[in-house]
Design a protein around this motif. Structure first.
Motif, PDB file in Angstrom:
ATOM      1  N   GLU A  68      12.599 -23.766  48.287  1.00 19.75           N
ATOM      2  CA  GLU A  68      13.756 -24.350  48.943  1.00 19.75           C
ATOM      3  C   GLU A  68      13.847 -25.828  48.593  1.00 19.75           C
ATOM      4  OE1 GLU A  68      14.011 -23.845  53.113  1.00 19.75           O
ATOM      5  OE2 GLU A  68      14.449 -21.702  53.004  1.00 19.75           O
ATOM      6  N   GLN A  69      15.065 -26.289  48.341  1.00 21.32           N
ATOM      7  CA  GLN A  69      15.291 -27.715  48.138  1.00 21.32           C
ATOM      8  C   GLN A  69      16.536 -28.110  48.904  1.00 21.32           C
ATOM      9  OE1 GLN A  69      14.465 -29.491  44.408  1.00 21.32           O
ATOM     10  NE2 GLN A  69      16.078 -31.007  44.572  1.00 21.32           N
ATOM     11  N   SER A  70      16.397 -29.134  49.711  1.00 18.23           N
ATOM     12  CA  SER A  70      17.519 -29.578  50.525  1.00 18.23           C
ATOM     13  C   SER A  70      18.564 -30.286  49.678  1.00 18.23           C
ATOM     14  CB  SER A  70      17.019 -30.535  51.620  1.00 18.23           C
ATOM     15  OG  SER A  70      18.105 -31.106  52.306  1.00 18.23           O
ATOM     16  N   LEU A  71      19.829 -29.987  49.964  1.00 18.03           N
ATOM     17  CA  LEU A  71      20.917 -30.686  49.295  1.00 18.03           C
ATOM     18  C   LEU A  71      21.240 -32.004  49.982  1.00 18.03           C
ATOM     19  CD1 LEU A  71      23.323 -27.709  48.500  1.00 18.03           C
ATOM     20  CD2 LEU A  71      22.021 -29.071  46.858  1.00 18.03           C
ATOM     21  N   SER A  72      20.619 -32.246  51.136  1.00 14.12           N
ATOM     22  CA  SER A  72      20.925 -33.463  51.882  1.00 14.12           C
ATOM     23  C   SER A  72      19.801 -34.493  51.815  1.00 14.12           C
ATOM     24  CB  SER A  72      21.211 -33.120  53.356  1.00 14.12           C
ATOM     25  OG  SER A  72      20.127 -32.426  53.929  1.00 14.12           O
ATOM     26  N   THR A  73      18.735 -34.193  51.048  1.00 14.21           N
ATOM     27  CA  THR A  73      17.612 -35.118  50.913  1.00 14.21           C
ATOM     28  C   THR A  73      17.406 -35.443  49.445  1.00 14.21           C
ATOM     29  OG1 THR A  73      16.535 -34.160  52.854  1.00 14.21           O
ATOM     30  CG2 THR A  73      15.170 -35.497  51.398  1.00 14.21           C
ATOM     31  N   LEU A  74      17.296 -36.730  49.144  1.00 15.19           N
ATOM     32  CA  LEU A  74      17.108 -37.176  47.762  1.00 15.19           C
ATOM     33  C   LEU A  74      15.618 -37.178  47.456  1.00 15.19           C
ATOM     34  CD1 LEU A  74      18.716 -38.114  45.334  1.00 15.19           C
ATOM     35  CD2 LEU A  74      18.540 -40.457  46.169  1.00 15.19           C
ATOM     36  N   LEU A 112      21.788 -21.749  38.443  1.00 18.67           N
ATOM     37  CA  LEU A 112      22.512 -22.815  39.143  1.00 18.67           C
ATOM     38  C   LEU A 112      22.535 -24.079  38.292  1.00 18.67           C
ATOM     39  CD1 LEU A 112      20.907 -22.358  42.674  1.00 18.67           C
ATOM     40  CD2 LEU A 112      23.159 -21.574  41.944  1.00 18.67           C
ATOM     41  N   ARG A 113      23.718 -24.658  38.147  1.00 20.28           N
ATOM     42  CA  ARG A 113      23.833 -25.964  37.494  1.00 20.28           C
ATOM     43  C   ARG A 113      24.165 -26.996  38.560  1.00 20.28           C
ATOM     44  NH1 ARG A 113      28.706 -27.448  33.522  1.00 20.28           N
ATOM     45  NH2 ARG A 113      29.513 -28.499  35.377  1.00 20.28           N
ATOM     46  N   ILE A 114      23.399 -28.062  38.570  1.00 18.96           N
ATOM     47  CA  ILE A 114      23.641 -29.132  39.543  1.00 18.96           C
ATOM     48  C   ILE A 114      23.847 -30.440  38.799  1.00 18.96           C
ATOM     49  CG2 ILE A 114      22.691 -30.450  41.473  1.00 18.96           C
ATOM     50  CD1 ILE A 114      21.289 -28.042  42.437  1.00 18.96           C
ATOM     51  N   ASP A 115      25.012 -31.032  38.985  1.00 15.46           N
ATOM     52  CA  ASP A 115      25.313 -32.363  38.457  1.00 15.46           C
ATOM     53  C   ASP A 115      25.119 -33.365  39.584  1.00 15.46           C
ATOM     54  OD1 ASP A 115      25.974 -31.145  36.101  1.00 15.46           O
ATOM     55  OD2 ASP A 115      28.132 -31.432  36.283  1.00 15.46           O
ATOM     56  N   ARG A 116      24.224 -34.328  39.360  1.00 11.67           N
ATOM     57  CA  ARG A 116      23.905 -35.317  40.403  1.00 11.67           C
ATOM     58  C   ARG A 116      24.129 -36.715  39.865  1.00 11.67           C
ATOM     59  NH1 ARG A 116      18.755 -34.234  41.127  1.00 11.67           N
ATOM     60  NH2 ARG A 116      17.930 -35.922  39.839  1.00 11.67           N
ATOM     61  N   THR A 117      24.850 -37.513  40.628  1.00 11.76           N
ATOM     62  CA  THR A 117      25.007 -38.933  40.317  1.00 11.76           C
ATOM     63  C   THR A 117      24.338 -39.731  41.421  1.00 11.76           C
ATOM     64  OG1 THR A 117      27.132 -38.510  39.231  1.00 11.76           O
ATOM     65  CG2 THR A 117      26.618 -40.788  39.799  1.00 11.76           C
ATOM     66  N   GLY A 118      23.330 -40.543  41.036  1.00  8.95           N
ATOM     67  CA  GLY A 118      22.591 -41.335  42.011  1.00  8.95           C
ATOM     68  C   GLY A 118      23.051 -42.782  42.015  1.00  8.95           C
ATOM     69  N   TYR A 119      23.104 -43.379  43.225  1.00  4.32           N
ATOM     70  CA  TYR A 119      23.622 -44.734  43.403  1.00  4.32           C
ATOM     71  C   TYR A 119      22.592 -45.624  44.087  1.00  4.32           C
ATOM     72  CZ  TYR A 119      28.133 -42.396  42.726  1.00  4.32           C
ATOM     73  OH  TYR A 119      29.177 -41.639  42.222  1.00  4.32           O
ATOM     74  N   GLY A 148      19.466 -44.754  46.200  1.00  3.01           N
ATOM     75  CA  GLY A 148      19.367 -44.648  47.653  1.00  3.01           C
ATOM     76  C   GLY A 148      20.203 -43.509  48.195  1.00  3.01           C
ATOM     77  N   ARG A 149      21.145 -43.039  47.412  1.00  2.00           N
ATOM     78  CA  ARG A 149      21.962 -41.887  47.786  1.00  2.00           C
ATOM     79  C   ARG A 149      22.471 -41.223  46.516  1.00  2.00           C
ATOM     80  NH1 ARG A 149      27.552 -42.311  47.580  1.00  2.00           N
ATOM     81  NH2 ARG A 149      28.334 -44.353  46.886  1.00  2.00           N
ATOM     82  N   ALA A 150      22.975 -40.010  46.650  1.00  2.00           N
ATOM     83  CA  ALA A 150      23.466 -39.281  45.481  1.00  2.00           C
ATOM     84  C   ALA A 150      24.565 -38.316  45.889  1.00  2.00           C
ATOM     85  CB  ALA A 150      22.335 -38.523  44.794  1.00  2.00           C
ATOM     86  N   VAL A 151      25.412 -38.006  44.938  1.00  2.00           N
ATOM     87  CA  VAL A 151      26.449 -36.990  45.115  1.00  2.00           C
ATOM     88  C   VAL A 151      26.130 -35.848  44.149  1.00  2.00           C
ATOM     89  CG1 VAL A 151      28.895 -36.451  44.896  1.00  2.00           C
ATOM     90  CG2 VAL A 151      28.185 -38.684  45.804  1.00  2.00           C
ATOM     91  N   GLN A 152      26.099 -34.613  44.673  1.00  2.00           N
ATOM     92  CA  GLN A 152      25.737 -33.462  43.858  1.00  2.00           C
ATOM     93  C   GLN A 152      26.851 -32.423  43.876  1.00  2.00           C
ATOM     94  OE1 GLN A 152      20.969 -33.089  43.873  1.00  2.00           O
ATOM     95  NE2 GLN A 152      21.921 -32.202  45.665  1.00  2.00           N
ATOM     96  N   ARG A 153      27.021 -31.772  42.738  1.00  2.00           N
ATOM     97  CA  ARG A 153      27.958 -30.653  42.634  1.00  2.00           C
ATOM     98  C   ARG A 153      27.189 -29.445  42.103  1.00  2.00           C
ATOM     99  NH1 ARG A 153      33.452 -30.103  42.262  1.00  2.00           N
ATOM    100  NH2 ARG A 153      33.681 -32.372  42.217  1.00  2.00           N
ATOM    101  N   VAL A 154      27.238 -28.333  42.835  1.00  2.00           N
ATOM    102  CA  VAL A 154      26.506 -27.121  42.481  1.00  2.00           C
ATOM    103  C   VAL A 154      27.479 -26.083  41.927  1.00  2.00           C
ATOM    104  CG1 VAL A 154      24.933 -25.312  43.285  1.00  2.00           C
ATOM    105  CG2 VAL A 154      24.854 -27.594  44.325  1.00  2.00           C
ATOM    106  N   ARG A 170      22.070 -33.671  34.889  1.00  2.00           N
ATOM    107  CA  ARG A 170      22.583 -32.295  34.887  1.00  2.00           C
ATOM    108  C   ARG A 170      21.373 -31.377  34.799  1.00  2.00           C
ATOM    109  NH1 ARG A 170      27.732 -31.083  31.513  1.00  2.00           N
ATOM    110  NH2 ARG A 170      28.547 -31.881  33.496  1.00  2.00           N
ATOM    111  N   GLY A 171      21.165 -30.587  35.853  1.00  2.00           N
ATOM    112  CA  GLY A 171      20.004 -29.706  35.907  1.00  2.00           C
ATOM    113  C   GLY A 171      20.412 -28.245  35.928  1.00  2.00           C
ATOM    114  N   PHE A 172      19.605 -27.419  35.291  1.00  2.00           N
ATOM    115  CA  PHE A 172      19.816 -25.975  35.280  1.00  2.00           C
ATOM    116  C   PHE A 172      18.603 -25.328  35.945  1.00  2.00           C
ATOM    117  CE2 PHE A 172      22.188 -27.764  31.784  1.00  2.00           C
ATOM    118  CZ  PHE A 172      23.425 -27.146  31.902  1.00  2.00           C
ATOM    119  N   TYR A 173      18.834 -24.623  37.063  1.00  2.00           N
ATOM    120  CA  TYR A 173      17.755 -24.129  37.906  1.00  2.00           C
ATOM    121  C   TYR A 173      17.793 -22.608  38.004  1.00  2.00           C
ATOM    122  CZ  TYR A 173      17.544 -29.003  39.341  1.00  2.00           C
ATOM    123  OH  TYR A 173      17.453 -30.365  39.329  1.00  2.00           O
ATOM    124  N   ARG A 174      16.626 -21.996  37.918  1.00  2.00           N
ATOM    125  CA  ARG A 174      16.537 -20.545  38.025  1.00  2.00           C
ATOM    126  C   ARG A 174      16.899 -20.096  39.432  1.00  2.00           C
ATOM    127  NH1 ARG A 174      11.526 -17.895  34.819  1.00  2.00           N
ATOM    128  NH2 ARG A 174      12.196 -16.219  36.201  1.00  2.00           N
TER     129      ARG A 174
END
Length: 259
Positions: free
Chosen positions: A98-104, A222-229, A194-200, A240-244
């Motif tokens: 499990e990986q939280s989408l709300s925790t960096l 799953l492809r996740i595009d994350r931009t960190g700020y 300090g924060r990021a926006v992700q698209r799954v 850009r990550g590709f996850y099993r």
């Protein structure tokens, strides 16, 4: 057979008489279900290696294509993991991460928190001119450079994800400094997001990426595009990550919107 080989009698376990029933569906599905049942009832134990494709085809009296399709079903269900050059191994009941989408949090930190050993294989890194996607995500001009880092991430020896990260060159001037954790290096430099926006997004994996993740062509991942700020609002990471999807569950906590 040694300890990593199938401990049951292969002649008996994989013989066509043990699993094939005329009119009960395609042979590859019958064989796949038979092996899955053997895993679930403990006949085949976690860590054991299946016979090589050619040997399994001979034992089961089917074509190698049938064996390949049967094993692909088992890989898709998470009961079998294929390791390049080593063979197909029983993974058991396919433990999920499990990986939280709300925790960096980084892949390394996530695996460590779950008592798993993470490893990274660097597929490529260097400084480059930015692509249009990188310019847009990171707010860069064509004259700037980006540091690119491409890695295969594994847990306990099983390939889990491919991550391709891009950062402004002044944020990561030496991509070679990253051995395992990118965020650890960024924290030392005071440049960690300090924060990021992700698209799954759900995609089908093909080509070299499928081979790296030990998955059949067109398996859903799953492809996740994350931009960190940074806290200042500056974008400093685009990954850009590709996850099993057979090993990963991404979760998020929802709260009522209180006006």
């Amino acid at each position: 057979m040694n300890r990593s080989d199938v401990n049951a009698s292969a002649d008996t376990l994989f013989a066509a008489s043990a699993w094939h029933a005329p009119g009960d569906g395609p042979r590859y599905l019958q064989l796949s279900r038979h092996i899955a049942d053997a895993i679930k009832d403990g006949t085949l134990r976690e860590g054991e290696r299946l016979p090589a494709e050619r040997d399994l085809a001979d034992l089961a009296d089917v074509s190698r294509v049938t064996v390949r399709r049967a094993v692909a079903e088992l890989v898709r269900s998470g009961l079998i993991a294929q390791r390049r050059g080593a063979g197909s191994f029983v993974t058991g009941t396919a433990p999920r991460t499990e990986q939280s989408l709300s925790t960096l949090v980084s892949f390394t930190e996530n695996m460590k928190a779950r008592g798993r050993i993470s490893t990274s294989r660097v597929l490529g890194r260097g400084l480059h001119a930015p692509s249009p996607d990188e310019m847009m995500a990171l707010g860069l001009s064509p004259a700037r450079q980006v540091a690119r880092l491409e890695r295969l991430r594994s847990a306990d020896g099983t390939p889990m994800a491919i991550e391709r990260s891009s950062l402004p060159a002044d944020v990561l001037p030496d991509p070679g400094a990253v051995e395992t954790s990118l965020y650890e290096v960024l924290r030392r430099r005071g440049q960690a997001p300090g924060r990021a926006v992700q698209r799954v997004t759900a995609v089908n994996v093909t080509g070299p990426d499928a081979e790296l993740l030990c998955l059949p062509e067109n398996t859903a991942i799953l492809r996740i595009d994350r931009t960190g700020y940074l806290d200042s609002g500056r974008p400093v990471e685009f990954t850009r990550g590709f996850y099993r999807s057979d090993f990963y569950d991404f979760v998020s906590e929802l709260r009522p919107d209180r006006e």
